[in-house]
Enzyme design. Structure first.
Site, short mmCIF file in Angstrom:
data_model
loop_
_atom_site.label_atom_id
_atom_site.label_comp_id
_atom_site.label_asym_id
_atom_site.label_seq_id
_atom_site.Cartn_x
_atom_site.Cartn_y
_atom_site.Cartn_z
N ASN A 1 -14.11 5.67 5.14
CA ASN A 1 -14.20 4.67 6.20
C ASN A 1 -13.23 4.92 7.36
O ASN A 1 -13.52 4.57 8.50
CB ASN A 1 -13.99 3.27 5.64
CG ASN A 1 -15.18 2.81 4.81
OD1 ASN A 1 -16.31 3.21 5.07
ND2 ASN A 1 -14.93 2.00 3.81
N ASN B 1 -10.23 1.06 7.55
CA ASN B 1 -11.57 1.10 8.13
C ASN B 1 -11.60 0.79 9.62
O ASN B 1 -12.67 0.80 10.24
CB ASN B 1 -12.53 0.17 7.36
CG ASN B 1 -12.11 -1.27 7.39
OD1 ASN B 1 -11.08 -1.63 7.97
ND2 ASN B 1 -12.89 -2.14 6.76
N TYR C 1 0.81 -1.22 0.00
CA TYR C 1 0.00 0.00 0.00
C TYR C 1 0.84 1.28 0.00
O TYR C 1 0.29 2.38 -0.03
CB TYR C 1 -0.94 0.01 1.21
CG TYR C 1 -1.95 -1.11 1.18
CD1 TYR C 1 -3.02 -1.07 0.30
CD2 TYR C 1 -1.81 -2.21 2.02
CE1 TYR C 1 -3.95 -2.11 0.25
CE2 TYR C 1 -2.73 -3.26 1.98
CZ TYR C 1 -3.79 -3.19 1.10
OH TYR C 1 -4.71 -4.22 1.05
N HIS D 1 -4.54 6.35 -1.03
CA HIS D 1 -5.17 6.19 0.28
C HIS D 1 -4.17 6.41 1.42
O HIS D 1 -4.58 6.57 2.57
CB HIS D 1 -5.76 4.78 0.39
CG HIS D 1 -7.15 4.74 0.94
ND1 HIS D 1 -7.99 5.83 1.07
CD2 HIS D 1 -7.88 3.68 1.41
CE1 HIS D 1 -9.15 5.46 1.58
NE2 HIS D 1 -9.11 4.16 1.81
#
Length: 197
Positions: free
Chosen positions: A123, A77, A16, A21
């Protein structure tokens, strides 16, 4: 002296890194770099944490308020688990919590600092609101833009920034870190005047 908690939101793990994000992680990393502070993983906190100070002269310059930087080690989240635990442990009230996060409703290069409000379908913010039991905390929203065509937003934010944007991304992350510093040292109106676009 008071204590600030600044949480950069993102997802843990190398797959990631450098994704849209994870701009919150990038902002937290930039603030830690300025302060020459290192992240560690305190037991039970489910987060990487770096402690420093913030004064009118900037991050890492004493004397000043304490600053706890964090990157939750949960997935996006569930970010509120770490934020809630750290806020409780360091006795940080919600109005001294700053969440730095990606925002698809802003174009790349746009920043918005605000206090309170909803989660707008994010989220990570939804989880933070749940664990702090309020939405009354600061947000520094970093524009990543919306996907074009039929690209779903969920997949888009998990894509890496293109190599062609690398230099611009570094500049914008520094600007977002500047906004976070200004928010803690000069307050929200000054931050909005300087950085909101």
């Amino acid at each position: 002296m008071s204590t600030w908690l600044l949480a950069g939101l993102g997802n843990p793990g190398p797959e990631y890194e450098r994704t849209r994000h994870n701009v919150g992680f990038m902002i937290a990393d930039e603030l830690a770099r300025r302060a020459r502070a290192s992240f560690s993983a305190p037991r039970g906190m489910r987060a990487s944490v770096a402690e420093t100070v913030i004064s009118a002269a900037g991050v890492g310059v004493p004397p000043g308020d304490k600053l706890v930087l964090t990157k939750p080690r949960t997935f996006m989240n569930e970010s509120g688990q770490a934020v809630g635990k750290l806020a409780s442990f360091f006795k940080v009230p919600p109005d001294h919590v700053i969440i730095a996060h990606d925002e698809i409703d802003l174009e790349f290069g746009q920043l918005r600092a605000k206090f309170g409000g909803g989660d707008n379908g994010h989220n990570g913010l939804k989880s933070v609101r749940a664990h702090l039991r309020t939405g009354d905390f600061y947000r520094v929203r970093f524009g990543v833009g919306r996907p074009t065509g039929h690209h779903a937003a969920a997949g888009y934010v998990l894509d890496r920034f293109p190599a062609s944007m690398r230099e611009d991304l570094a500049v914008e992350v520094q600007r977002a870190a500047d906004a976070c510093e200004t928010l803690m040292t000069e307050g929200l109106p000054a931050t909005q005047n300087k950085f909101n676009s």
